[in-house]
Design a protein around this motif. Structure first.
Motif, PDB file in Angstrom:
ATOM      1  N   GLU A   1      42.778  37.238  39.866  1.00  0.00           N
ATOM      2  CA  GLU A   1      43.047  36.287  40.940  1.00  0.00           C
ATOM      3  C   GLU A   1      42.343  36.667  42.235  1.00  0.00           C
ATOM      4  O   GLU A   1      42.891  36.551  43.335  1.00  0.00           O
ATOM      5  CB  GLU A   1      44.562  36.143  41.148  1.00  0.00           C
ATOM      6  N   LEU A   2      41.112  37.157  42.099  1.00  0.00           N
ATOM      7  CA  LEU A   2      40.275  37.503  43.237  1.00  0.00           C
ATOM      8  C   LEU A   2      39.056  36.595  43.251  1.00  0.00           C
ATOM      9  O   LEU A   2      38.606  36.123  42.205  1.00  0.00           O
ATOM     10  CB  LEU A   2      39.804  38.964  43.126  1.00  0.00           C
ATOM     11  N   ASP A   3      38.507  36.391  44.431  1.00  0.00           N
ATOM     12  CA  ASP A   3      37.286  35.607  44.592  1.00  0.00           C
ATOM     13  C   ASP A   3      36.100  36.565  44.469  1.00  0.00           C
ATOM     14  O   ASP A   3      35.916  37.432  45.332  1.00  0.00           O
ATOM     15  CB  ASP A   3      37.294  34.931  45.963  1.00  0.00           C
ATOM     16  N   PRO A   4      35.299  36.449  43.405  1.00  0.00           N
ATOM     17  CA  PRO A   4      34.183  37.376  43.226  1.00  0.00           C
ATOM     18  C   PRO A   4      33.203  37.373  44.405  1.00  0.00           C
ATOM     19  O   PRO A   4      32.709  38.426  44.810  1.00  0.00           O
ATOM     20  CB  PRO A   4      33.493  36.910  41.945  1.00  0.00           C
ATOM     21  N   ALA A   5      32.931  36.202  44.973  1.00  0.00           N
ATOM     22  CA  ALA A   5      32.006  36.127  46.110  1.00  0.00           C
ATOM     23  C   ALA A   5      32.555  36.887  47.318  1.00  0.00           C
ATOM     24  O   ALA A   5      31.817  37.589  48.009  1.00  0.00           O
ATOM     25  CB  ALA A   5      31.732  34.674  46.472  1.00  0.00           C
ATOM     26  N   ALA A   6      33.854  36.766  47.549  1.00  0.00           N
ATOM     27  CA  ALA A   6      34.475  37.481  48.663  1.00  0.00           C
ATOM     28  C   ALA A   6      34.406  38.990  48.445  1.00  0.00           C
ATOM     29  O   ALA A   6      34.202  39.753  49.397  1.00  0.00           O
ATOM     30  CB  ALA A   6      35.920  37.029  48.838  1.00  0.00           C
TER      31      ALA A   6
ATOM     32  N   VAL B   1      32.550  38.813  37.325  1.00  0.00           N
ATOM     33  CA  VAL B   1      33.156  37.537  37.709  1.00  0.00           C
ATOM     34  C   VAL B   1      34.417  37.301  36.886  1.00  0.00           C
ATOM     35  O   VAL B   1      35.464  36.924  37.430  1.00  0.00           O
ATOM     36  CB  VAL B   1      32.154  36.375  37.551  1.00  0.00           C
TER      37      VAL B   1
ATOM     38  N   GLN C   1      38.188  37.057  38.519  1.00  0.00           N
ATOM     39  CA  GLN C   1      38.986  35.840  38.362  1.00  0.00           C
ATOM     40  C   GLN C   1      40.273  36.105  37.590  1.00  0.00           C
ATOM     41  O   GLN C   1      41.316  35.544  37.924  1.00  0.00           O
ATOM     42  CB  GLN C   1      38.147  34.758  37.707  1.00  0.00           C
TER      43      GLN C   1
END
Length: 85
Positions: free
Chosen positions: A70-75, A63, A67
């Motif tokens: 600049e990425l969404d971990p869930a995505a 996570v 972050q």
């Protein structure tokens, strides 16, 4: 034990794909391993070992890496689930 799955670990294609995505994003952002380490308050060598597949990320570290890039971990997890079917 019969019927029990073993964990493939660092050699798992899904994990390799995840690492490739993180490395690619770091390159897209034009930041060095040292800069990523500074964002995460960790040593550059840790970033290098993760990217080389020598060190596995736990969930919290994943996570943080996502972050910091600049990425969404869930995505990323959803993408991984779609591509592993």
């Amino acid at each position: 034990m019969a019927g029990q799955r073993t964990t493939p670990g660092l050699r798992d294609d899904r994990y390799k794909g995840l690492l490739d995505r993180l490395k690619h994003r770091r390159a897209e952002l034009g930041i060095s391993q040292r800069e990523l380490g500074e964002r995460l308050h960790i040593h550059r060598q840790f970033v290098s070992r993760v990217e080389l597949g020598e060190r596995r990320l736990d969930v919290a570290e994943f996570v943080d890496f996502a972050q910091a890039l600049e990425l969404d971990p869930a995505a990323l997890v959803e993408e991984l689930m779609r591509t592993s079917r």
